[in-house]
Design an enzyme around this catalytic site. Structure first.
Site, short mmCIF file in Angstrom:
data_model
loop_
_atom_site.label_atom_id
_atom_site.label_comp_id
_atom_site.label_asym_id
_atom_site.label_seq_id
_atom_site.Cartn_x
_atom_site.Cartn_y
_atom_site.Cartn_z
N GLN A 45 0.94 -1.37 0.16
CA GLN A 45 -0.01 -0.07 -0.06
C GLN A 45 1.02 1.24 -0.10
O GLN A 45 0.23 2.35 -0.39
CB GLN A 45 -1.07 -0.14 1.24
CG GLN A 45 -2.11 -0.86 1.23
CD GLN A 45 -2.80 -0.87 2.27
OE1 GLN A 45 -2.71 -1.61 3.31
NE2 GLN A 45 -3.99 -0.44 2.15
N HIS A 65 -1.81 -5.26 -12.91
CA HIS A 65 -1.42 -4.92 -14.25
C HIS A 65 -2.15 -6.02 -15.37
O HIS A 65 -1.70 -5.81 -16.54
CB HIS A 65 0.14 -5.47 -14.35
CG HIS A 65 0.94 -4.70 -13.55
ND1 HIS A 65 2.10 -5.26 -13.07
CD2 HIS A 65 0.94 -3.45 -13.14
CE1 HIS A 65 2.81 -4.12 -12.41
NE2 HIS A 65 1.94 -2.99 -12.23
N ASP A 78 2.33 0.55 -7.82
CA ASP A 78 3.76 0.59 -8.49
C ASP A 78 4.54 1.54 -7.95
O ASP A 78 5.52 1.34 -7.65
CB ASP A 78 3.47 0.84 -9.98
CG ASP A 78 2.99 -0.41 -10.77
OD1 ASP A 78 2.69 -1.53 -10.35
OD2 ASP A 78 2.80 -0.27 -12.12
N ARG A 103 4.13 0.13 13.16
CA ARG A 103 3.84 -0.95 12.54
C ARG A 103 3.79 -1.03 11.01
O ARG A 103 3.05 -0.49 10.38
CB ARG A 103 2.48 -1.50 13.03
CG ARG A 103 2.02 -3.06 12.29
CD ARG A 103 0.56 -3.30 12.79
NE ARG A 103 0.37 -4.60 11.98
CZ ARG A 103 -0.96 -4.60 11.39
NH1 ARG A 103 -1.63 -3.49 11.37
NH2 ARG A 103 -0.84 -5.69 10.56
N ASN A 192 -1.50 -10.60 8.45
CA ASN A 192 -2.82 -9.87 8.84
C ASN A 192 -3.83 -10.18 8.25
O ASN A 192 -3.97 -10.34 7.03
CB ASN A 192 -2.24 -8.42 8.13
CG ASN A 192 -3.33 -7.34 8.21
OD1 ASN A 192 -3.17 -6.48 9.39
ND2 ASN A 192 -4.16 -6.96 7.44
N TYR A 335 -12.93 -1.69 13.06
CA TYR A 335 -13.75 -0.82 12.22
C TYR A 335 -14.98 -0.51 12.60
O TYR A 335 -15.32 0.56 13.02
CB TYR A 335 -13.19 -0.94 10.83
CG TYR A 335 -11.88 -0.65 10.47
CD1 TYR A 335 -11.11 0.61 10.15
CD2 TYR A 335 -10.78 -1.71 10.36
CE1 TYR A 335 -9.74 0.83 9.84
CE2 TYR A 335 -9.41 -1.76 9.70
CZ TYR A 335 -8.93 -0.49 9.61
OH TYR A 335 -7.65 -0.31 9.22
N GLU A 400 -4.89 -1.86 14.17
CA GLU A 400 -5.58 -0.83 13.14
C GLU A 400 -6.78 -0.50 13.74
O GLU A 400 -7.64 -1.04 14.33
CB GLU A 400 -6.08 -1.38 11.81
CG GLU A 400 -4.63 -1.91 10.85
CD GLU A 400 -5.07 -2.46 9.56
OE1 GLU A 400 -5.91 -2.28 9.09
OE2 GLU A 400 -4.21 -3.30 9.00
#
Length: 499
Positions: A45, A65, A78, A103, A192, A335, A400
């Site tokens: 990310q 891609h 990219d 992290r 994760n 979340y 998170e």
């Protein structure tokens, strides 16, 4: 709307307003001594540099891609935030904000270009050493996530997480990580969000590698990921902990649930076990293995569908014992929540149909830029209390927590989100002794948000993706965090010093 549903809506609304809706209230909720504040990112990310040096193609490179992906705007990682080249600037921001830990995750294909330890990339290892050294020299503790959703395409060609050999391949990779970085890094998370990988990548097909293997591939994936986690944990405990003295855990994406009404109270438990228990019970429960409720439901649905055995794989007694207890801490990504009721959803067969539950968001809950994320702060404390109760108050690291928007710089709504969720967490800690030791906000930077590309922003730092330099600019929420960390108490949004 029935009387019960109406009353329930009123109660929820009152609770939201009285407990979490007053951003200007002057609260004095202190964080306990030793509590650690940090921020989190993930390799694909933020790093970019997808073909720098001898890094090989990973499954996200291939997916983005190929022209067959479902990424908003046909975006790729990219370049992303170009943190591969700008890591020193990122560390400087962490230092400026006073955050105590960072992290970040490692790119498997940057460290092991073939996917196997027959070739260890000197350049890849050197990059992460530079990042780790920069953190340590600035008094910031590194926390490494060994796998945050990207693995070499070579391994995906062999089946990826649906191939049981991935357990051995991940164990070999984890051993290299411990060997290379364990003298400096004392905090590792193996995986994760296993369920996000298994459902989005191997059932729904919206994440790389984009496979649609509903009701079988997702279960195989989780089975292998839990085994892989345990293998890495035991390797560390046997061969590295005696000298390195670190901790190894796992990061689980946890969600809260509320039944629609009394007739659907059982649906709440079904959703909880399929979502949370599926990932956590094998590791953290006294009995180990998948939740009994889940095993029974999948077995029944499999039999009704004509399958000779359950589509949910079975652990041998040896594996149950090997996986159970294989974690020094539980990393919680949190979340949102759902309202649930009994219903038939999803293709047949599938993980969703096996549950027989329909999930939706309560109309009183505030939306964000992400269609999967509504603001339900009271559910955070509720869920943390249950985890503490179910798993003997294991140390919890919030790895998170955050919300998305479309890039606002004066992001008062993000500050409100953090305020309300952290208040819910602190109340669970203070009132019932829930054992939360750390909190990592998501995310330090705006970044590549998987199938949503760059259309959603989670960062407290704005990144200009139109600028080749990927210029970083602190948002209002970053300055709020600076003050929270400095004062070590929960603050309102009234006055944020941008100094």
């Amino acid at each position: 709307m029935g009387l019960y549903s109406m009353l329930r809506s009123i109660v929820i609304a009152i609770f939201l307003f009285s407990e979490f809706g007053l951003i200007n209230c002057d609260e004095d909720l202190q964080f306990p001594e030793g509590f650690v504040f940090g921020a989190a990112t993930a390799s694909y990310q933020v790093e970019g540099a997808w073909n720098v040096s001898d890094k090989s193609e990973n499954q996200w490179d291939r997916f983005t891609h190929s022209g067959k992906s479902v990424i908003v705007g046909n975006a790729t990682g990219d370049v992303a935030c170009d943190s591969y080249h700008k890591y020193e600037e990122d560390v400087a921001i962490l230092k400026q904000l006073g955050l105590q830990s960072y992290r970040f995750s490692l790119s498997w294909s940057r460290i092991l270009p073939t996917g196997f330890p027959n070739k260890i990339s000197k350049d890849g290892v050197a990059y992460y050493h530079r990042l780790i050294d920069a953190l340590l020299s600035n008094g910031i503790e590194p926390m490494i996530t060994i796998y945050h959703w990207d693995h070499p395409q070579t391994l995906e060609d062999y089946g990826g997480w649906t191939n049981e050999l991935m357990v051995d391949w991940f164990a070999d990779y984890a051993r290299v990580v411990f060997q290379e970085f364990g003298q400096k890094v004392k905090l590792f998370a193996t995986l994760n969000e296993p369920d996000s990988v298994c459902i989005s990548a191997y059932a729904r097909g919206i994440h790389a590698p984009g496979k649609v293997l509903n009701g079988i591939g997702d279960y195989l994936c989780m089975h292998n990921m839990l085994k892989a986690h345990a293998r890495a944990y035991h390797i560390y405990k046997k061969d590295f902990e005696p000298t390195q003295k670190g901790e190894v855990g796992i990061v689980i994406n946890v969600k809260g649930f509320y039944s629609k009404d009394t007739e659907n109270e059982g649906a709440e438990e079904v959703s909880y076990q399929f979502k949370n228990g599926w990932q956590m019970d094998p590791i953290f429960s006294e009995h180990g293995d998948y939740p009994r409720l889940m095993r029974e439901l999948v077995a029944d649905k499999s039999k009704a569908g004509g399958f000779p055995r359950s589509r949910l794989p079975e652990f041998s007694r040896e594996w149950v014992d090997y996986i159970r207890g294989s974690s020094d801490f539980l990393g919680v990504n949190y979340y949102t929540a759902n309202v649930v009721e009994y219903g038939t959803v999803g293709p047949d067969p599938s993980y969703f149909r096996d549950q027989g539950v329909n999930e939706y968001f309560h109309p009183s809950w505030k939306p964000t830029a992400s269609d999967w994320l509504y603001q339900v702060p009271q559910s955070f404390g509720k869920t943390l209390r249950r985890i503490a109760r179910d798993y003997k108050n294991i140390p919890l690291y919030i790895t998170e927590n955050g919300m998305s928007d479309v890039g606002e710089m004066n992001d008062d709504h993000r500050i409100q989100y953090y305020h309300d969720y952290i208040k819910s967490m602190l109340l669970a800690m203070k009132e019932e002794g829930v054992n939360v030791k750390r909190y990592y906000l998501w995310s330090l930077l705006d970044n590549f948000e998987w199938h949503n590309g760059y259309s959603e922003r989670f960062g407290i730092v704005h990144v200009d993706f139109e600028d080749p330099n990927r210029t970083r600019t602190l948002k209002k929420s970053a300055y709020w965090w600076q003050q929270v960390v400095k004062q070590r108490k929960l603050l309102s949004n009234v006055s944020v010093n941008r100094a």
